[in-house]
Design an enzyme around this catalytic site. Sequence first.
Site, PDB file in Angstrom:
ATOM      1  N   LEU A  77       4.361  -2.593   4.101  1.00  0.00           N
ATOM      2  CA  LEU A  77       5.048  -3.495   3.183  1.00  0.00           C
ATOM      3  C   LEU A  77       6.363  -4.008   3.757  1.00  0.00           C
ATOM      4  O   LEU A  77       7.075  -3.295   4.474  1.00  0.00           O
ATOM      5  CB  LEU A  77       5.316  -2.780   1.858  1.00  0.00           C
ATOM      6  CG  LEU A  77       4.094  -2.196   1.138  1.00  0.00           C
ATOM      7  CD1 LEU A  77       4.517  -1.605  -0.200  1.00  0.00           C
ATOM      8  CD2 LEU A  77       3.008  -3.232   0.946  1.00  0.00           C
ATOM      9  N   HIS A 136       6.197  -8.461   0.165  1.00  0.00           N
ATOM     10  CA  HIS A 136       5.507  -7.615  -0.817  1.00  0.00           C
ATOM     11  C   HIS A 136       6.481  -7.130  -1.899  1.00  0.00           C
ATOM     12  O   HIS A 136       6.136  -7.083  -3.083  1.00  0.00           O
ATOM     13  CB  HIS A 136       4.898  -6.389  -0.128  1.00  0.00           C
ATOM     14  CG  HIS A 136       3.878  -6.706   0.922  1.00  0.00           C
ATOM     15  ND1 HIS A 136       4.124  -6.552   2.257  1.00  0.00           N
ATOM     16  CD2 HIS A 136       2.608  -7.181   0.829  1.00  0.00           C
ATOM     17  CE1 HIS A 136       3.051  -6.892   2.952  1.00  0.00           C
ATOM     18  NE2 HIS A 136       2.119  -7.282   2.109  1.00  0.00           N
ATOM     19  N   LYS A 184       1.999 -17.308   0.956  1.00  0.00           N
ATOM     20  CA  LYS A 184       1.845 -17.466   2.404  1.00  0.00           C
ATOM     21  C   LYS A 184       0.370 -17.659   2.738  1.00  0.00           C
ATOM     22  O   LYS A 184       0.019 -18.424   3.628  1.00  0.00           O
ATOM     23  CB  LYS A 184       2.408 -16.270   3.165  1.00  0.00           C
ATOM     24  CG  LYS A 184       2.334 -16.456   4.690  1.00  0.00           C
ATOM     25  CD  LYS A 184       3.047 -15.354   5.420  1.00  0.00           C
ATOM     26  CE  LYS A 184       2.275 -14.063   5.366  1.00  0.00           C
ATOM     27  NZ  LYS A 184       1.036 -14.119   6.209  1.00  0.00           N
ATOM     28  N   SER A 226       2.961  -8.642   7.927  1.00  0.00           N
ATOM     29  CA  SER A 226       2.810  -7.321   8.536  1.00  0.00           C
ATOM     30  C   SER A 226       2.469  -7.440  10.012  1.00  0.00           C
ATOM     31  O   SER A 226       2.768  -6.550  10.808  1.00  0.00           O
ATOM     32  CB  SER A 226       1.715  -6.535   7.809  1.00  0.00           C
ATOM     33  OG  SER A 226       2.053  -6.354   6.448  1.00  0.00           O
ATOM     34  N   ARG A 227       1.839  -8.547  10.406  1.00  0.00           N
ATOM     35  CA  ARG A 227       1.437  -8.733  11.805  1.00  0.00           C
ATOM     36  C   ARG A 227       2.586  -9.174  12.704  1.00  0.00           C
ATOM     37  O   ARG A 227       2.427  -9.197  13.928  1.00  0.00           O
ATOM     38  CB  ARG A 227       0.289  -9.754  11.889  1.00  0.00           C
ATOM     39  CG  ARG A 227      -1.033  -9.233  11.331  1.00  0.00           C
ATOM     40  CD  ARG A 227      -2.155 -10.258  11.511  1.00  0.00           C
ATOM     41  NE  ARG A 227      -3.463  -9.706  11.211  1.00  0.00           N
ATOM     42  CZ  ARG A 227      -4.072  -9.768  10.035  1.00  0.00           C
ATOM     43  NH1 ARG A 227      -3.447 -10.360   9.025  1.00  0.00           N
ATOM     44  NH2 ARG A 227      -5.266  -9.244   9.855  1.00  0.00           N
TER      45      ARG A 227
END
Length: 300
Positions: free
Chosen positions: A44, A48, A160, A197-198
């Site tokens: 997260l 988030h 997103k 997260s990437r």
Amino acid sequence: MSTAAVSTPRVVRTIAELRKEIGNYRAAAPQGGKVGLVPTMGFLHEGHASLIRRSAEENGLTVLSVFVNPLQFGPNEDFDRYPRDEKRDLAVASEAGANLVFMPDVKEMYPRPSQTSILIGGITDRLCGASRPGHFDGVGVVVSKLFNLVQPDRAYFGLKDAQQVAVVTRMAEDLNVPVEIVPCPIVRDADGLALSSRNVYLTPEEREQALVLSRTLRLVPEWIREGLTASELTDRMKRRIREMPLADIDYVEALTYPDLLPPEEGAPLASSPASLLVAVAVRFGRTRLIDNILLPATKG
């Protein structure tokens, strides 16, 4: 308003525990007590957290799910290396105000290989649906399972992935799922990169070049005012993105929203009566990033 931000959320790992906790809340809550769901794949970040805070403001109980869903990953995608950090996730969940965190493993969610598919046609034919075959089938299955397990009044998704918001909204509408889908704005780092997260995969050089995405999207309203058509706009965007040598474009598209249809061919986008989604997916090294800008319909 929830007071969960000052307490540690309860963590449950089984479907039975999840149902029990939600049942206890509904039995004890005043009439009209609402349940909000924030579905995530974990690792997260502030994006988030913004969803969790929104849910905590609008519902009596906020349920956060953390589950890396194998069904939405293709055979050559990053399921095994997708970042996972339970301690980090629980810290973000606690600070943002989640009340209940559902952290199942794959066996709990899929005790047997799933033989049920949820196919959402039309709006999955383009963008990530075209470049990641089967991805939204997996999204449909896991989101449907979560809707059935939690039975939320509201579910919160970040814009997103605007296509995912459109897909989930249409699925809930078509199947008469009694849930309000709440789209939430994109959250960006100070340099403009959309939180993901990437992003942790990016090298410093890749991250610097990835800033071309948000910088290009910021120019879209100005370019549309110049009278560009959809093809003229996307061609100009591609040229700008390709100035970055590490950029490998998956797609750059301008579509109506939420139906994700091509605008009228040859017509200036400034005259479009529909809302417009201008979306990009670009790889930098091994990392595939998505970003977009959503423009409201032209007022007549």
